[in-house]
Design a protein around this motif. Structure first.
Motif, PDB file in Angstrom:
ATOM      1  N   ARG A 344      43.193 -38.264  23.042  1.00 41.26           N
ATOM      2  CA  ARG A 344      44.430 -37.519  22.846  1.00 41.26           C
ATOM      3  C   ARG A 344      45.153 -38.115  21.635  1.00 41.26           C
ATOM      4  N   PRO A 345      45.054 -37.463  20.474  1.00 42.66           N
ATOM      5  CA  PRO A 345      45.678 -38.021  19.267  1.00 42.66           C
ATOM      6  C   PRO A 345      47.184 -38.197  19.391  1.00 42.66           C
ATOM      7  N   TYR A 346      47.815 -37.325  20.202  1.00 43.00           N
ATOM      8  CA  TYR A 346      49.266 -37.439  20.391  1.00 43.00           C
ATOM      9  C   TYR A 346      49.559 -37.070  21.837  1.00 43.00           C
ATOM     10  N   PHE A 347      49.902 -38.058  22.642  1.00 47.66           N
ATOM     11  CA  PHE A 347      50.080 -37.912  24.084  1.00 47.66           C
ATOM     12  C   PHE A 347      51.542 -38.186  24.418  1.00 47.66           C
ATOM     13  N   THR A 348      52.162 -37.291  25.214  1.00 52.03           N
ATOM     14  CA  THR A 348      53.574 -37.453  25.564  1.00 52.03           C
ATOM     15  C   THR A 348      53.732 -37.557  27.079  1.00 52.03           C
ATOM     16  N   ILE A 349      54.932 -37.908  27.501  1.00 51.16           N
ATOM     17  CA  ILE A 349      55.209 -38.039  28.931  1.00 51.16           C
ATOM     18  C   ILE A 349      55.195 -36.687  29.634  1.00 51.16           C
ATOM     19  N   HIS A 350      55.246 -35.599  28.859  1.00 52.55           N
ATOM     20  CA  HIS A 350      55.228 -34.263  29.450  1.00 52.55           C
ATOM     21  C   HIS A 350      53.817 -33.740  29.673  1.00 52.55           C
ATOM     22  N   ASP A 351      52.811 -34.467  29.233  1.00 52.94           N
ATOM     23  CA  ASP A 351      51.432 -34.034  29.444  1.00 52.94           C
ATOM     24  C   ASP A 351      51.144 -33.989  30.942  1.00 52.94           C
ATOM     25  N   ASN A 375      56.007 -43.258  22.020  1.00 54.75           N
ATOM     26  CA  ASN A 375      57.105 -43.703  22.872  1.00 54.75           C
ATOM     27  C   ASN A 375      56.759 -45.059  23.488  1.00 54.75           C
ATOM     28  N   VAL A 376      57.600 -46.064  23.232  1.00 60.66           N
ATOM     29  CA  VAL A 376      57.328 -47.415  23.743  1.00 60.66           C
ATOM     30  C   VAL A 376      57.413 -47.476  25.264  1.00 60.66           C
ATOM     31  N   PHE A 377      57.921 -46.422  25.897  1.00 60.88           N
ATOM     32  CA  PHE A 377      57.947 -46.365  27.360  1.00 60.88           C
ATOM     33  C   PHE A 377      56.541 -46.516  27.937  1.00 60.88           C
ATOM     34  N   PHE A 378      55.527 -46.031  27.202  1.00 60.67           N
ATOM     35  CA  PHE A 378      54.152 -46.100  27.687  1.00 60.67           C
ATOM     36  C   PHE A 378      53.671 -47.539  27.845  1.00 60.67           C
ATOM     37  N   LEU A 379      54.248 -48.470  27.112  1.00 58.70           N
ATOM     38  CA  LEU A 379      53.832 -49.863  27.216  1.00 58.70           C
ATOM     39  C   LEU A 379      54.089 -50.416  28.618  1.00 58.70           C
ATOM     40  N   LYS A 380      55.131 -49.917  29.261  1.00 52.48           N
ATOM     41  CA  LYS A 380      55.420 -50.322  30.635  1.00 52.48           C
ATOM     42  C   LYS A 380      54.698 -49.431  31.640  1.00 52.48           C
ATOM     43  N   ALA A 381      54.710 -48.125  31.367  1.00 54.94           N
ATOM     44  CA  ALA A 381      54.119 -47.184  32.315  1.00 54.94           C
ATOM     45  C   ALA A 381      52.604 -47.338  32.404  1.00 54.94           C
ATOM     46  N   LEU A 382      51.954 -47.677  31.286  1.00 57.57           N
ATOM     47  CA  LEU A 382      50.490 -47.785  31.250  1.00 57.57           C
ATOM     48  C   LEU A 382      50.060 -49.214  30.938  1.00 57.57           C
ATOM     49  N   LYS A 383      50.711 -50.156  31.565  1.00 67.78           N
ATOM     50  CA  LYS A 383      50.424 -51.558  31.287  1.00 67.78           C
ATOM     51  C   LYS A 383      49.059 -51.992  31.817  1.00 67.78           C
ATOM     52  N   MET A 384      48.395 -51.100  32.595  1.00 68.49           N
ATOM     53  CA  MET A 384      47.063 -51.446  33.106  1.00 68.49           C
ATOM     54  C   MET A 384      45.984 -51.266  32.050  1.00 68.49           C
ATOM     55  N   PHE A 385      46.316 -50.673  30.885  1.00 64.74           N
ATOM     56  CA  PHE A 385      45.317 -50.512  29.828  1.00 64.74           C
ATOM     57  C   PHE A 385      44.882 -51.887  29.320  1.00 64.74           C
ATOM     58  N   PRO A 386      43.555 -52.115  29.248  1.00 66.09           N
ATOM     59  CA  PRO A 386      43.077 -53.442  28.838  1.00 66.09           C
ATOM     60  C   PRO A 386      43.151 -53.686  27.334  1.00 66.09           C
ATOM     61  N   HIS A 387      43.313 -52.616  26.552  1.00 67.19           N
ATOM     62  CA  HIS A 387      43.319 -52.764  25.097  1.00 67.19           C
ATOM     63  C   HIS A 387      44.461 -51.928  24.514  1.00 67.19           C
ATOM     64  N   VAL A 388      45.277 -52.554  23.689  1.00 66.51           N
ATOM     65  CA  VAL A 388      46.425 -51.879  23.062  1.00 66.51           C
ATOM     66  C   VAL A 388      46.388 -52.156  21.568  1.00 66.51           C
TER      67      VAL A 388
END
Length: 668
Positions: A344-351, A375-388
C-alpha cells in the motif's frame, strides 16, 4: 515527454473519433476518473465519477479517504505559497458491486457514459504444487490480512486491486472558510502502470482546474483512441497535443492477480535478459532510487533482503508523494523478481483494513506487506511491525528545489560516513526506537533482521565520486540511479541463478524421437535444493557480497511469499517453451525413421503425444479464427498421426477406433 497547456478545443459529442466503436479501448486502461472535494461540514465528497457507476459505494469511500494528505506536513509548508500541488498514488482492494444507478453526478459526465462502456475482467491465477515440507508448513500458517480475512499465503490471484493516481491541490485564501480549500483529481485503474498514469494525472490535474469537467471529457475522448497496452514495449500515447512516451513493463513483472488468461499470460512473459537495459524489469522502473534513498544508501542491501523474503515493513514519510515513491522504489529494488506481497503506497487510518491491523496483538503474525504512511499515529498503533523505515525530508515542498539549494559537499560527507557504517549496529536512535519520530522526523531504519549480504562499498564510492563531476544535480541523480539499478538487478539475478536448472527448457537430442513428447521439467524439492546449494556455494558474485548466513537467506526466500508466484510463472514459461521446441522438432522430422527403432510401448506413447499436439493446434486455431484444415501444420500432424496408427498392431488399431474423438482425428 512533450507537454501542452491545453487540449484542442473540440466537443466530445461532435467529434467523429468519440463513437462507441472506439470507446471500448478505454476499458483496457482505466476504471475511470474521479474528482473529490474536501468539504468542511461533509468531509470528502465525490463530485464526479466518470463513468457513472464505475465504483461501488464502498470503493467510493475508500477512494475518497485515500485522496488527501493524512498529515499536516504539506499544510504547514504551503501556506506561504497560496497554491500547493501534490501528486501521489495509492492501492486498495476492490470490494462491493459497481453501482448500476449511481447518485447523479454532473450532467456533462453522465451524458457521455453511454458511449464509453467499461467492463471488468477477472482471472483466477493457478498455483504450482511443489513437493516441499518447508513450503507446505509455511503455506498452512494463517495470519491476519489487511482486509481482516485469514490469509493462507499471497499470490493466489483472483483478488483485484484499484490503483488511484492523485493530483491534489491545496489553495490558501483568507477569504475562504478556515483559510483555504483542497480538491483532488484521480485516475483509477486496475493496472499499476506508474510510467503512464503518473504523467497522465500530472497533465490532467492542472487542465481540470483550468477547464473543469471538459478536461475529463477530452481526456476520455483521446484515450478511447489508444491501442491496447502492449506490455514490454515502448508506446507513444497521444493526449491532445501531448505525447506520453512510456516503456511498459513486461507482463511477468505485474503483481499476481487479474489480467490476461493464463495461456495468454505465459505466452507473453518470455524471460527478458536483465542485460537488456532497454526493457524495464519492474512496474516501478521510473522511480529514482538514488533520489528517494540518498540519505539511506548504506541500508539498501538490508532493505533488499527484507523485500526479497517478504517481511512486513512500515514506511513512514512526511508527505504522500515521498511515501508512495519510497514504497515503489522498494518494490523495484528486487527486480526482476515480481513483488507478491500486499503493498500500500499510501495507507491511511480510514482504510477498511486498518481496524483488523489495529486489533493485532504481539501474538499475531503480521502478514507480508509494505505499508506506506505519513501519520505518526501509526508508530503507536502498529508498533508490532518488526521493521520500520523512515525516509524523506520533512517540510520539503519541492524535492528538486530543495536539492538545488543544498550544498553538495555536506551531502558527500554524509555519503562517506554511510560507506563506513553499513550495518544495524549503527542504526540511528537504536535504543529509542521508531517512536522518536513522534517528536522530529529523521531518516533511519529499525529492523530485527540480521542481513546476510554486505553493502557494496565500491558501488557507494562510485556514487560519491560521480557527483562533483556534474554541474546539474538532476543529472547526477540520474547517473547514480542508473548505477544502483544495475547493481541490484545484477544482485537479484545472481541470487535467482541457482533455480535455473529447474526452469530450463530442453530440446530433443540427436537420435531421440521428438514424437515421444517432451520430458517433464526436473522436480523441485526445497530441502534437496538447499542441501545441494550448501555444497556448491552461492556463486562468485554473491560470495563476495555475503557472510556466513547466506544459506539462511535462501531458506527464508523459499518460505516467503515471493518465491511461489515467481517460480510458478517461470515454470509455466519453461514448460510452454519446451513444448514449442519439441513441436518444432516434430514438424521437421520424419516419423517413419523413428518408428522402425521404437518398441510397441513407445509407438503408443508417440501416438498419444501427436494426438495431444493435434488437439492443441485445433483449439488454438479455433480461438484465433484460423481454418486449421488449410494449414501446412494440419497436413504434417495428421500425416504423422496416421503413419503411427498404421504401425500399430491390428488389435490396438481396433481399440483406438472405439474412442469417437480419436476416430474423428484419424479420418481428418
Amino acid at each position: 515527454m512533450d507537454r501542452s497547456s491545453s487540449f484542442p478545443a473540440r466537443k466530445l459529442e461532435h467529434d467523429s473519433g468519440g463513437d462507441a466503436a472506439a470507446a471500448p479501448s478505454l476499458e483496457h486502461w482505466l476504471v475511470g476518473f474521479c474528482t473529490i472535494r474536501f468539504d468542511l461540514e461533509q468531509g470528502q465528497v465525490v463530485e464526479e465519477c466518470y463513468p457513472a457507476g464505475a465504483l461501488s459505494q464502498e470503493e467510493e469511500l475508500d477512494v475518497a479517504f485515500s485522496s488527501f494528505p493524512d498529515s499536516m506536513a504539506n499544510s504547514r509548508a504551503s501556506k506561504d505559497f497560496g497554491v500547493h500541488d501534490t501528486v501521489f498514488f495509492f492501492r486498495t482492494q476492490r470490494r462491493g458491486l459497481p453501482l448500476e444507478n449511481s447518485i447523479s453526478r454532473r450532467s456533462s459526465l453522465t451524458r457521455s457514459t453511454s458511449t464509453l462502456p467499461f467492463k471488468a475482467e477477472d482471472q483466477d491465477g493457478a498455483r504450482l504444487s511443489i513437493d516441499s515440507e518447508v513450503l507446505k508448513k509455511k503455506s498452512n500458517e494463517k495470519s491476519v490480512g489487511v482486509n481482516g480475512t485469514a490469509i493462507n499465503g499471497l499470490g493466489k490471484g483472483g483478488q483485484k486491486y484499484l490503483y488511484g493516481f492523485v493530483f491534489n491541490r491545496q489553495r490558501y485564501d483568507a477569504k475562504l472558510k478556515r483559510g483555504g480549500e483542497q480538491k483532488s483529481v484521480l485516475v483509477l485503474s486496475e493496472l499499476p502502470l506508474y510510467c503512464v498514469f503518473k504523467p497522465l494525472v500530472e497533465l490532467l490535474g492542472p487542465l481540470y482546474f483550468e477547464n473543469g469537467v471538459a478536461a475529463l471529457e477530452q481526456a476520455a475522448l483521446h484515450m478511447s483512441r489508444w491501442p491496447r497496452p502492449r506490455f514490454g514495449t515502448m508506446m507513444e500515447l497521444m493526449l491532445g497535443k501531448v505525447v506520453i512516451k512510456s516503456h511498459l513493463p513486461p507482463l511477468h513483472t505485474l503483481p499476481p492477480g487479474p489480467g490476461a488468461s493464463r495461456d495468454g499470460f505465459t505466452s507473453a512473459m518470455a524471460p527478458v535478459s536483465p542485460s537488456n537495459r532497454s526493457v524495464p524489469q519492474s512496474i516501478f522502473h521510473d522511480v529514482n532510487l538514488y533520489g528517494v534513498f540518498k540519505g539511506l544508501l548504506g541500508h539498501l542491501w538490508t532493505l533488499w533482503e527484507l523485500l526479497l523474503i517478504g517481511e512486513p515493513l512500515l514506511v513512514i514519510s512526511p508527505t504522500p508523494s515521498q511515501c508512495c515513491e519510497a514504497v515503489a522504489g522498494l518494490i523495484s529494488l528486487i527486480a526482476p523478481l515480481p513483488c507478491s506481497v500486499d503493498f500500500r503506497p499510501y495507507f491511511t487510518i480510514h482504510d477498511p483494513g486498518f481496524a483488523s491491523l489495529n486489533s493485532c496483538t504481539e501474538e499475531d503474525r503480521i502478514p507480508p506487506m509494505i505499508l506506506g504512511v505519513t501519520n505518526v499515529f501509526f508508530l503507536k498503533a502498529l508498533k508490532m511491525f518488526p521493521h520500520v523505515l523512515s525516509v524523506g525530508a520533512c517540510g520539503s515542498l519541492d524535492r528538486k528545489k530543495v536539492a538545488g539549494k543544498a550544498t553538495s559537499q555536506g551531502r558527500l560527507q554524509k555519503q562517506i560516513q554511510l560507506v563506513r557504517r553499513l550495518y544495524p549496529a549503527n542504526l540511528l536512535a537504536r535504543k529509542e526506537g521508531p517512536l522518536c519520530l513522534m517528536g522530529e522526523h529523521r531518516e533511519a531504519l529499525w529492523t530485527t533482521h540480521s542481513p546476510a549480504t554486505k553493502g557494496d562499498v565500491q558501488v557507494l564510492n562510485r556514487l560519491v565520486n560521480a557527483e562533483p563531476s556534474l554541474c546539474i544535480e538532476e543529472s547526477t541523480s540520474v547517473v547514480n540511479n542508473d548505477a544502483l539499478r544495475r547493481h541490484f538487478l545484477e544482485l537479484t539475478t545472481n541470487f535467482l541463478a541457482p533455480f535455473g536448472p529447474y526452469l530450463r527448457a530442453s530440446t530433443p537430442q540427436e537420435g531421440i524421437s521428438p514424437f515421444l513428447g517432451p520430458p517433464p521439467l526436473p522436480p523441485f524439492d526445497a530441502l534437496t535444493f538447499l542441501e545441494a546449494l550448501a555444497g556448491r556455494g552461492p556463486g562468485k558474485f554473491l560470495s563476495k557480497r555475503s557472510n556466513t548466513h547466506w544459506l539462511n537467506l535462501y531458506r527464508q526466500f523459499l518460505e516467503g511469499p515471493n518465491f511461489m508466484p515467481w517460480f510458478q510463472r517461470r515454470r509455466a514459461v519453461a514448460e510452454q517453451e519446451q513444448h514449442r521446441l519439441w513441436r518444432d522438432a516434430c514438424n521437421k522430422a520424419d516419423v517413419r525413421v523413428f518408428l522402425r527403432k521404437m518398441t510397441e510401448v513407445e509407438v503408443v506413447d508417440s501416438f498419444n503425444a501427436v494426438e495431444r499436439h493435434l488437439a492443441e493446434e485445433i483449439e488454438v486455431s479455433r480461438e484465433s479464427g484460423i481454418d486449421f484444415n488449410k494449414t501446412n501444420a494440419f497436413e504434417k500432424i495428421t500425416g504423422d498421426l496416421k503413419a503411427i496408427f498404421e504401425f500399430l498392431p491390428k488389435d490396438l488399431q481396433e481399440l483406438m477406433y472405439l474412442n469417437p474423438q480419436r476416430a474423428k482425428f484419424l479420418h481428418l
